[in-house]
Each structure stands twice: as structure tokens, then as C-alpha cells.
Design a protein around this motif. Structure first.
Motif, PDB file in Angstrom:
ATOM      1  N   TYR A  17     119.309  66.428  69.497  1.00 42.09           N
ATOM      2  CA  TYR A  17     119.876  66.293  68.159  1.00 42.09           C
ATOM      3  C   TYR A  17     120.462  64.906  67.932  1.00 42.09           C
ATOM      4  O   TYR A  17     120.962  64.270  68.853  1.00 42.09           O
ATOM      5  N   PRO A  35     125.324  68.653  68.023  1.00 39.78           N
ATOM      6  CA  PRO A  35     124.744  69.707  67.190  1.00 39.78           C
ATOM      7  C   PRO A  35     125.812  70.637  66.623  1.00 39.78           C
ATOM      8  O   PRO A  35     126.719  71.063  67.329  1.00 39.78           O
ATOM      9  N   PRO A  89     127.080  74.233  64.774  1.00 36.80           N
ATOM     10  CA  PRO A  89     126.721  75.634  65.029  1.00 36.80           C
ATOM     11  C   PRO A  89     125.421  76.059  64.324  1.00 36.80           C
ATOM     12  O   PRO A  89     124.622  76.802  64.892  1.00 36.80           O
ATOM     13  N   LEU A 101     122.487  74.670  66.310  1.00 35.96           N
ATOM     14  CA  LEU A 101     122.308  75.446  67.541  1.00 35.96           C
ATOM     15  C   LEU A 101     121.675  76.802  67.257  1.00 35.96           C
ATOM     16  O   LEU A 101     120.829  77.282  68.028  1.00 35.96           O
ATOM     17  N   GLU A 102     122.060  77.422  66.160  1.00 34.74           N
ATOM     18  CA  GLU A 102     121.488  78.720  65.783  1.00 34.74           C
ATOM     19  C   GLU A 102     119.989  78.593  65.515  1.00 34.74           C
ATOM     20  O   GLU A 102     119.202  79.444  65.943  1.00 34.74           O
ATOM     21  N   GLY A 156     117.949  76.400  66.803  1.00 35.83           N
ATOM     22  CA  GLY A 156     117.313  76.232  68.107  1.00 35.83           C
ATOM     23  C   GLY A 156     117.230  77.531  68.873  1.00 35.83           C
ATOM     24  O   GLY A 156     116.209  77.839  69.506  1.00 35.83           O
ATOM     25  N   SER A 157     118.279  78.320  68.817  1.00 36.59           N
ATOM     26  CA  SER A 157     118.302  79.602  69.509  1.00 36.59           C
ATOM     27  C   SER A 157     117.232  80.550  68.961  1.00 36.59           C
ATOM     28  O   SER A 157     116.582  81.282  69.718  1.00 36.59           O
ATOM     29  N   ASP A 186     116.972  77.172  77.961  1.00 37.92           N
ATOM     30  CA  ASP A 186     117.022  76.438  76.699  1.00 37.92           C
ATOM     31  C   ASP A 186     118.191  75.463  76.769  1.00 37.92           C
ATOM     32  O   ASP A 186     119.296  75.821  77.148  1.00 37.92           O
ATOM     33  N   GLU A 187     117.884  74.236  76.415  1.00 37.10           N
ATOM     34  CA  GLU A 187     118.824  73.125  76.575  1.00 37.10           C
ATOM     35  C   GLU A 187     119.050  72.492  75.202  1.00 37.10           C
ATOM     36  O   GLU A 187     118.094  72.220  74.477  1.00 37.10           O
ATOM     37  N   TYR A 188     120.300  72.255  74.854  1.00 40.37           N
ATOM     38  CA  TYR A 188     120.677  71.681  73.560  1.00 40.37           C
ATOM     39  C   TYR A 188     121.519  70.437  73.835  1.00 40.37           C
ATOM     40  O   TYR A 188     122.646  70.560  74.312  1.00 40.37           O
ATOM     41  N   GLN A 195     122.725  66.214  72.772  1.00 33.96           N
ATOM     42  CA  GLN A 195     122.852  65.134  71.797  1.00 33.96           C
ATOM     43  C   GLN A 195     122.005  63.961  72.266  1.00 33.96           C
ATOM     44  O   GLN A 195     122.071  63.557  73.427  1.00 33.96           O
TER      45      GLN A 195
END
Length: 91
Positions: free
Chosen positions: A36, A40, A42, A45-46, A48-49, A67-69, A71
Motif C-alpha cells: 500500500y 493501510p 482499515p 485491509l478489509e 485485501g482480506s 496474507d501479508e499487508y 506499507q
């Protein structure tokens, strides 16, 4: 690859910069990384989820998901995983 691209339809958040994916069929594991612009939110992130869940649901049998989130850091960029599914600004 097609699974993640299909899952991204309608879920590309404005902060999303890049999505890459790789799988290991022997270990039955799939790894998806969402990068991102900025930290990121919320909502980002949602989105992406939701994508990660749809990809996992498309796999036959039981698979593990990493799963990796993260910056994006332009000064120290991460290399994409094995398959680049999305990158902002690519035509």
C-alpha cells in the motif's frame, strides 16, 4: 494468478499499490502480499482480506494462507513474489 485477479475486481482500494502471489503445491500453501501507499487504512485491509479469502476459497482441498499487508517503502522496495497480479500505474 487468475483467481487473484478475479478476486481483485471491485476490491482495488485507492491505497493499493501492488499485489503479488506465489504458491507451493507440495506444502499446500499460498502467499499473497498486498503493498500500500502509506499505512493501510482499515478499509484497505478489509478489501485485501476479501481478496485473500476468495483466493483461498478457489483452491481445491485444504491449503494454508499467508496474507501479508505492508506499507510500500520506495527507498527500500520489496521484490514482488513469484507472480505479479496487480501494480498501480501499469498499463
Amino acid at each position: 494468478m487468475l483467481s487473484v485477479q478475479r478476486a481483485l475486481l471491485g476490491e482495488v482500494h485507492p491505497q493499493l499499490w501492488r499485489v503479488s502471489i506465489e504458491g507451493d503445491s507440495d506444502q499446500r500453501r499460498v502467499h499473497i502480499r498486498f503493498e500500500y501507499e502509506g499505512a493501510p487504512t482499515p478499509d484497505a485491509l478489509e478489501c485485501g482480506s476479501i481478496v485473500a479469502t476468495e483466493v483461498l476459497a478457489n483452491l481445491p482441498g485444504s491449503w494454508d494462507l499467508l496474507d501479508e499487508y505492508v506499507q510500500r517503502n520506495p527507498d527500500n522496495p520489496l521484490p514482488p513474489l513469484a507472480h505479479l497480479a496487480f501494480q498501480a500505474g501499469c498499463v
